[in-house]
Design a protein around this motif. Structure first.
Motif, PDB file in Angstrom:
ATOM      1  N   UNK A   1      10.386  -1.037   4.548  1.00 40.56           N
ATOM      2  CA  UNK A   1      10.727  -1.763   5.777  1.00 40.56           C
ATOM      3  C   UNK A   1       9.835  -1.316   6.935  1.00 40.56           C
ATOM      4  N   UNK A   2       9.396  -2.265   7.724  1.00 37.88           N
ATOM      5  CA  UNK A   2       8.574  -1.967   8.901  1.00 37.88           C
ATOM      6  C   UNK A   2       7.360  -1.117   8.563  1.00 37.88           C
ATOM      7  N   UNK A   3       6.717  -1.385   7.438  1.00 43.40           N
ATOM      8  CA  UNK A   3       5.588  -0.550   6.999  1.00 43.40           C
ATOM      9  C   UNK A   3       4.464  -0.500   8.026  1.00 43.40           C
ATOM     10  N   UNK A   4       4.346  -1.540   8.849  1.00 46.93           N
ATOM     11  CA  UNK A   4       3.278  -1.545   9.856  1.00 46.93           C
ATOM     12  C   UNK A   4       3.575  -0.593  11.013  1.00 46.93           C
ATOM     13  N   UNK A   5       4.802  -0.051  11.052  1.00 47.34           N
ATOM     14  CA  UNK A   5       5.183   0.870  12.131  1.00 47.34           C
ATOM     15  C   UNK A   5       5.295   2.315  11.657  1.00 47.34           C
ATOM     16  N   UNK A   6       4.876   2.599  10.435  1.00 46.95           N
ATOM     17  CA  UNK A   6       5.019   3.947   9.884  1.00 46.95           C
ATOM     18  C   UNK A   6       3.779   4.800  10.147  1.00 46.95           C
ATOM     19  N   UNK A   7       4.002   6.074  10.374  1.00 40.77           N
ATOM     20  CA  UNK A   7       2.912   7.048  10.344  1.00 40.77           C
ATOM     21  C   UNK A   7       2.768   7.515   8.907  1.00 40.77           C
ATOM     22  N   UNK A   8       1.551   7.853   8.535  1.00 44.45           N
ATOM     23  CA  UNK A   8       1.263   8.242   7.161  1.00 44.45           C
ATOM     24  C   UNK A   8       0.706   9.659   7.141  1.00 44.45           C
ATOM     25  N   UNK A   9       1.342  10.522   6.350  1.00 47.68           N
ATOM     26  CA  UNK A   9       0.865  11.890   6.152  1.00 47.68           C
ATOM     27  C   UNK A   9       0.273  11.950   4.751  1.00 47.68           C
TER      28      UNK A   9
END
Length: 93
Positions: A52-60
């Motif tokens: 959900x909302x993958x475009x709003x996630x930060x990625x580590x």
């Protein structure tokens, strides 16, 4: 908040377990920014589009951008990961 079910070990993210966590955080704390981690690298980042909302996630993707032989950062893997993130987020090149 960073969601890393691997506890920092770099074990691959389980999207089926993480998705409901993101949904609950978004519902109850919409102002909180969410990051995900767990074995992420350029090749696995596209799968985050299932969240959900993958475009709003930060990625580590710390473990995914290191060389196996000496655990140092690999510039090529870092660039590939950033480019994969840009595609996930729909950002221009």
């Amino acid at each position: 908040v960073l969601i890393d079910l691997s506890g920092g070990t770099g074990k691959d993210i389980d999207l089926d377990l993480v998705a409901p966590l993101i949904e609950r955080i978004r519902a109850e704390l919409p102002e909180i920014h969410i990051g995900v981690a767990g074995g992420l690298k350029a090749e696995t980042i596209p799968a985050l589009s299932r969240l959900p909302d993958s475009r709003c996630l930060s990625i580590d993707m710390d473990s995914g951008v290191r060389r196996a032989e000496d655990d140092t950062l690999d510039a090529g893997k870092m660039v590939a990961g950033v480019m994969a993130g840009k595609r996930l987020w729909g950002l221009p090149w």
